[in-house]
Design a protein around this motif. Structure first.
Motif, short mmCIF file in Angstrom:
data_model
loop_
_atom_site.label_atom_id
_atom_site.label_comp_id
_atom_site.label_asym_id
_atom_site.label_seq_id
_atom_site.Cartn_x
_atom_site.Cartn_y
_atom_site.Cartn_z
N GLY A 198 2.06 5.48 9.04
CA GLY A 198 2.35 4.45 8.03
C GLY A 198 1.87 4.78 6.64
N SER A 217 0.10 5.66 3.21
CA SER A 217 -0.86 6.54 2.53
C SER A 217 -1.31 7.81 3.27
CB SER A 217 -2.08 5.76 2.03
OG SER A 217 -2.99 5.57 3.05
N ILE A 260 2.20 0.48 11.48
CA ILE A 260 1.27 0.65 10.35
C ILE A 260 -0.19 0.40 10.73
CG2 ILE A 260 2.93 0.30 8.47
CD1 ILE A 260 2.08 -2.66 8.45
N TYR A 311 0.79 -1.24 0.00
CA TYR A 311 0.00 0.00 0.00
C TYR A 311 0.82 1.29 0.00
CZ TYR A 311 -3.98 -2.98 1.11
OH TYR A 311 -4.96 -3.94 1.08
N SER A 312 2.12 1.22 -0.14
CA SER A 312 2.92 2.46 -0.05
C SER A 312 2.59 3.40 -1.20
CB SER A 312 4.42 2.13 -0.07
OG SER A 312 5.16 3.32 -0.18
N THR A 313 2.37 4.68 -0.86
CA THR A 313 2.06 5.70 -1.87
C THR A 313 3.29 6.50 -2.27
OG1 THR A 313 1.63 7.26 -0.08
CG2 THR A 313 -0.28 6.07 -0.98
N GLY A 314 4.34 6.41 -1.49
CA GLY A 314 5.54 7.20 -1.76
C GLY A 314 5.59 8.51 -0.99
N LYS A 315 4.51 8.83 -0.23
CA LYS A 315 4.44 10.15 0.41
C LYS A 315 5.61 10.39 1.37
CE LYS A 315 -0.56 10.88 0.16
NZ LYS A 315 -1.83 10.86 0.91
N MET A 316 5.96 9.36 2.15
CA MET A 316 7.04 9.55 3.13
C MET A 316 8.37 9.82 2.42
SD MET A 316 7.42 9.63 6.45
CE MET A 316 8.75 10.81 6.46
N ALA A 349 13.02 4.70 2.58
CA ALA A 349 11.61 4.78 3.00
C ALA A 349 10.71 3.88 2.16
CB ALA A 349 11.12 6.21 2.92
N ALA A 350 11.26 3.29 1.11
CA ALA A 350 10.44 2.45 0.23
C ALA A 350 9.96 1.20 0.95
CB ALA A 350 11.26 2.05 -1.00
N ALA A 351 8.80 0.74 0.53
CA ALA A 351 8.30 -0.54 1.03
C ALA A 351 8.60 -1.58 -0.05
CB ALA A 351 6.81 -0.44 1.30
N VAL A 352 9.63 -2.35 0.21
CA VAL A 352 10.11 -3.30 -0.80
C VAL A 352 9.42 -4.66 -0.60
CG1 VAL A 352 12.19 -4.41 -1.73
CG2 VAL A 352 12.36 -2.14 -0.66
N PHE A 389 13.77 2.33 7.40
CA PHE A 389 12.45 2.45 7.99
C PHE A 389 12.03 1.06 8.43
CE2 PHE A 389 10.06 6.47 7.56
CZ PHE A 389 11.05 7.27 7.03
N ALA A 390 11.12 1.00 9.38
CA ALA A 390 10.57 -0.29 9.76
C ALA A 390 9.07 -0.15 9.84
CB ALA A 390 11.14 -0.73 11.10
O1 PMT Z 1 4.76 5.57 1.07
P1 PMT Z 1 3.76 5.94 2.16
O2 PMT Z 1 2.35 5.63 1.75
O3 PMT Z 1 3.96 7.36 2.62
O4 PMT Z 1 4.07 5.01 3.41
C1 PMT Z 1 5.25 5.14 4.15
C2 PMT Z 1 5.81 3.79 4.61
C3 PMT Z 1 4.87 3.14 5.62
C4 PMT Z 1 6.00 2.85 3.40
C5 PMT Z 1 7.21 4.10 5.25
O5 PMT Z 1 7.03 4.96 6.33
C6 PMT Z 1 7.90 2.82 5.71
O6 PMT Z 1 7.70 2.33 6.80
N1 PMT Z 1 8.77 2.25 4.84
C7 PMT Z 1 9.44 0.97 5.04
C8 PMT Z 1 8.51 -0.15 4.74
C9 PMT Z 1 9.19 -1.50 4.83
O7 PMT Z 1 9.46 -2.08 3.83
O8 PMT Z 1 9.52 -1.87 6.03
P2 PMT Z 1 10.27 -3.29 6.40
O9 PMT Z 1 10.24 -3.33 7.89
O10 PMT Z 1 9.65 -4.40 5.65
O11 PMT Z 1 11.75 -3.07 5.87
C10 PMT Z 1 12.77 -2.49 6.68
C11 PMT Z 1 13.70 -1.69 5.83
O12 PMT Z 1 14.39 -2.55 4.91
C12 PMT Z 1 13.05 -0.60 5.00
O13 PMT Z 1 13.88 0.55 5.04
C13 PMT Z 1 12.99 -1.20 3.60
O14 PMT Z 1 13.10 -0.17 2.59
C14 PMT Z 1 14.21 -2.11 3.58
N2 PMT Z 1 14.06 -3.29 2.74
C15 PMT Z 1 13.12 -4.24 3.00
C16 PMT Z 1 13.06 -5.38 2.23
C17 PMT Z 1 13.95 -5.54 1.15
N3 PMT Z 1 13.90 -6.60 0.37
N4 PMT Z 1 14.87 -4.59 0.91
C18 PMT Z 1 14.94 -3.47 1.68
O15 PMT Z 1 15.78 -2.60 1.45
#
Ligand code: PMT
Length: 392
Positions: free
Chosen positions: A352, A354, A346, A206-211, A269-272, A318-319
């Protein structure tokens, strides 16, 4: 004052609408035209709209040093259309007419709106010139794609007057911000990744990229050079930021590593997507049986790979957590060799995905924990950027 530099391209006539729209917004507008551009648009049209004589020649100005005077008065110099020729001259520092000498002498913000044939625009020489100018702080309004004046179809069209006017208005109306990140290079990731299943389906989140976009905008405003690696979003990238668009986690891995060595700070900040389908089906999967089993394989952990190869960069992760936020985030900080981790729950209202706001817990390598109450993502971005200045 906003100065509009018009150079010799077919799109020059469209800039009359830009001058007109900016004038109607109440700005003082000075138009400077190169000799070639006067073949495409009449100086008299610009003069009538702006209420000021158009400058076309070094000798204009009754013996005053007019190019220096205009350079000093210009808060913004918009060059539209910016031809391949003016872009090359500015990159090389050539000063052989009023416009080029004025740009060399200005401390204002220079915005280029390139417009030309798509083969010219995508030529590596032009692209390299643009990227060097960007690294020197020039802003670029990217051209649109479509049918070009020469009949070719591709990228290179001057964006419409509404878009250019809005860009210049936003830039002009922004309050002055302390340039405390000047000279620093930030690599920021934003949005979701998309993992194809078949030609019409995918896995994502659901990540929109806003953060991530808020971080990129605030870092840019504070003087940093910013590379924004972005998954698919509906957002307009902040002005002056270099954007690398990606789709999948593996695209993002590649884009991030290509830019990693010479940046000072990385903020992920990406949600991968942690997993992707083992195979992408070439054809649409048919309904067939009642059950479909998708085999998934792990995507590379981009952040961990950055932590493993870190030299002097400050790494911020980010987490996205839904429970045991501090414990889980601290574990990620350690296992991925980060300097800072920003945890958001989230499941909390206004945090979190959007939302325009976020609620965060920031954990630093030395064990400092800061609880950040609900605030806009831009405000949170500034707090995170403050922490990246402290180093390890
Ligand atoms: O985009 P928005 O709608 O504004 O939402 C913002 C957000 C919720 C996406 C943002 O604030 C956020 O929390 N981003 C991280 C989301 C995430 O993937 O969290 P994670 O706990 O699964 O991963 C931890 C970190 O590892 C993150 O920095 C992620 O970018 C990184 N990661 C994760 C998996 C992967 N395969 N590679 C990575 O680099």
């Amino acid at each position: 004052m906003i100065t509009i530099g018009v150079t010799g391209g077919i799109a020059a006539y469209k800039v009359i609408d830009v001058a007109s729209a900016l004038k109607k917004l109440g700005y003082e507008i000075q138009v400077v035209m190169t000799k070639n551009s006067t073949e495409f648009a009449a100086p008299l049209a610009f003069a009538t709209i702006t209420g000021k004589p158009v400058i076309t020649d070094m000798t204009d100005g009754d013996g005053e040093v007019l190019h220096i005077e205009i350079a000093k008065k210009s808060k913004i110099i918009l060059i539209a259309p910016a031809t391949a020729n003016i872009i090359a001259k500015l990159r090389a520092g050539i000063a052989d007419d009023f416009l080029t000498t004025m740009v060399l002498a200005t401390k204002g913000t220079v915005v280029l709106a390139p417009a030309m044939n798509s083969n010219m625009y995508t030529n590596p020489v032009v692209q390299e010139n643009i990227s060097v100018l960007k690294s020197r702080g020039y802003l670029v309004i990217e051209p649109d794609s479509g049918v070009l004046a020469c009949g070719d179809v591709g990228v290179g069209k001057l964006p419409d007057a509404v878009k250019i006017t809005a860009y210049i208005k936003d830039l002009n109306d922004k309050p002055a911000v302390d340039q405390d990140l000047l000279g620093k290079k930030y690599l920021i990731t934003a949005g979701r990744t998309v993992e194809a299943i078949d030609p019409m389906r995918y896995l994502s989140n659901y990540s929109t990229g806003k953060m991530g976009y808020a971080l990129a905008e605030m870092a840019k405003d504070r003087g940093a050079e910013v590379i924004l690696v972005s998954g698919p979003t509906n957002l307009t990238p902040p002005a002056g930021v270099t954007v690398v668009e990606v789709i999948s986690a593996r695209d993002m891995y590649k884009a991030v590593h290509e830019n990693y060595t010479d940046v000072d700070v990385v903020i992920k900040a990406a949600a991968v997507a942690d997993f992707r389908p083992k195979e992408v089906q070439a054809e649409k999967i048919k309904k067939g049986d009642d059950k479909l089993v998708l085999e998934l394989v792990k995507n590379p952990d981009i952040l961990k790979s950055l932590g493993d190869t870190k030299k002097n960069q400050i790494l911020v992760g980010f987490a996205a957590e839904s429970q045991n936020v501090i414990e889980n985030a601290t574990e990620k900080l350690k296992s991925k060799n980060l300097d800072i981790i920003v945890a958001n729950n989230i499941k909390e209202e206004g945090a979190g995905f959007s939302a325009d706001t976020n609620i965060a817990t920031i954990i630093e390598r030395d064990g400092t924990v800061s609880f950040i109450p609900k605030m806009s993502k831009k405000e949170l971005a500034n707090i995170i950027l403050d922490k990246t200045k402290r180093g390890r």
